[in-house]
Scaffold this active site. Structure first.
Site, short mmCIF file in Angstrom:
data_model
loop_
_atom_site.label_atom_id
_atom_site.label_comp_id
_atom_site.label_asym_id
_atom_site.label_seq_id
_atom_site.Cartn_x
_atom_site.Cartn_y
_atom_site.Cartn_z
CE LYS A 11 -3.79 -2.36 2.37
NZ LYS A 11 -4.86 -2.22 3.38
CE1 TYR A 51 -9.29 -3.07 0.30
CE2 TYR A 51 -8.44 -1.07 -0.71
CZ TYR A 51 -8.24 -2.22 0.03
OH TYR A 51 -6.98 -2.53 0.51
CG ASN A 114 -3.50 -2.64 6.78
OD1 ASN A 114 -3.37 -2.22 5.64
ND2 ASN A 114 -4.48 -3.45 7.13
CG HIS A 117 -5.27 -6.24 -0.04
ND1 HIS A 117 -6.45 -6.28 0.67
CD2 HIS A 117 -5.43 -7.09 -1.09
CE1 HIS A 117 -7.30 -7.10 0.06
NE2 HIS A 117 -6.70 -7.61 -1.01
CD GLU A 128 -8.70 -9.29 -3.41
OE1 GLU A 128 -9.51 -8.99 -2.53
OE2 GLU A 128 -7.50 -9.56 -3.16
P1 CMP Z 1 -7.28 -4.73 3.66
O1 CMP Z 1 -6.80 -6.09 3.99
O2 CMP Z 1 -6.67 -4.06 2.47
O3 CMP Z 1 -8.86 -4.76 3.46
C1 CMP Z 1 -9.70 -3.68 3.78
C2 CMP Z 1 -8.97 -2.56 4.42
O4 CMP Z 1 -9.77 -1.65 5.11
C3 CMP Z 1 -8.04 -3.10 5.50
O5 CMP Z 1 -6.98 -3.80 4.92
C4 CMP Z 1 -7.67 -1.84 6.25
O6 CMP Z 1 -6.65 -1.11 5.57
C5 CMP Z 1 -8.99 -1.07 6.14
N1 CMP Z 1 -9.73 -1.15 7.39
C6 CMP Z 1 -10.27 -2.24 7.95
N2 CMP Z 1 -10.89 -1.92 9.10
C7 CMP Z 1 -10.75 -0.59 9.24
C8 CMP Z 1 -11.18 0.34 10.22
N3 CMP Z 1 -11.89 -0.05 11.27
N4 CMP Z 1 -10.85 1.63 10.05
C9 CMP Z 1 -10.14 2.02 8.96
N5 CMP Z 1 -9.70 1.18 7.99
C10 CMP Z 1 -10.00 -0.11 8.15
#
Ligand code: CMP
Length: 142
Positions: A11, A51, A114, A117, A128
């Site tokens: 990311k 998403y 984070n 993904h 995906e």
């Molecule tokens: P990802 O695995 O890419 O899938 C969905 C993404 O949404 C997740 O990683 C996080 O980056 C984001 N995400 C999930 N939960 C939250 C939350 N409570 N607040 C903000 N972002 C979130």
């Protein structure tokens, strides 16, 4: 266990922190080898489409804003049990809950930023991968 393919994204925060090499190196060490890879700056429409399952979530707008902040690296990883293995190597979505030594424990700064993904099921991995790569752009090394 079977050989699988899964989609991985480094990311914008991972790209900004200059950990592309560390993340890819870790995947290779774990037996998850890249079989397709490119860098792309997602448009709002592309991020929203990727998403779409989260469209109703309260964090959807922020998530799209974050994912379009800068370039990302999209890859297909191949290996034994790759979908689950990738999720183990990434660690929990929230880095505060991620096991020691996982990519998110090492590099993520929050639940949204984070770093990586990974597809959450074989079915979603197939969807995906198709979202970013055509069949001829994905190799097989197994
Ligand atoms: P990802 O695995 O890419 O899938 C969905 C993404 O949404 C997740 O990683 C996080 O980056 C984001 N995400 C999930 N939960 C939250 C939350 N409570 N607040 C903000 N972002 C979130």
């Amino acid at each position: 266990m079977a050989i699988q393919q899964t989609l991985s994204i480094i990311k914008p925060d991972g790209v900004e922190k200059n950990v592309i090499g560390k993340v890819v190196g870790r995947f290779e060490e774990e037996g998850l080898v890249p079989v397709a890879m490119r860098m792309v700056h997602l448009s709002q429409q592309e991020a929203e489409g990727f998403y779409a399952v989260h469209r109703e979530r309260p964090f959807f707008g922020e998530l799209v804003e974050f994912m379009t902040r800068g370039p990302v690296v999209v890859m297909v990883l191949e290996g034994e049990d790759a979908v689950a293995r990738n999720r183990e190597v990434m660690g929990a979505t929230n880095p505060a809950e991620a096991a020691e030594g996982t990519l998110r424990a090492l590099y993520a700064s929050g639940i949204e930023e984070n770093t990586v993904h990974g597809s959450d099921s074989e079915e979603n991995a197939a969807k995906e991968i198709k979202y970013f790569f055509s069949d001829v752009q994905v190799f097989s090394r197994s």
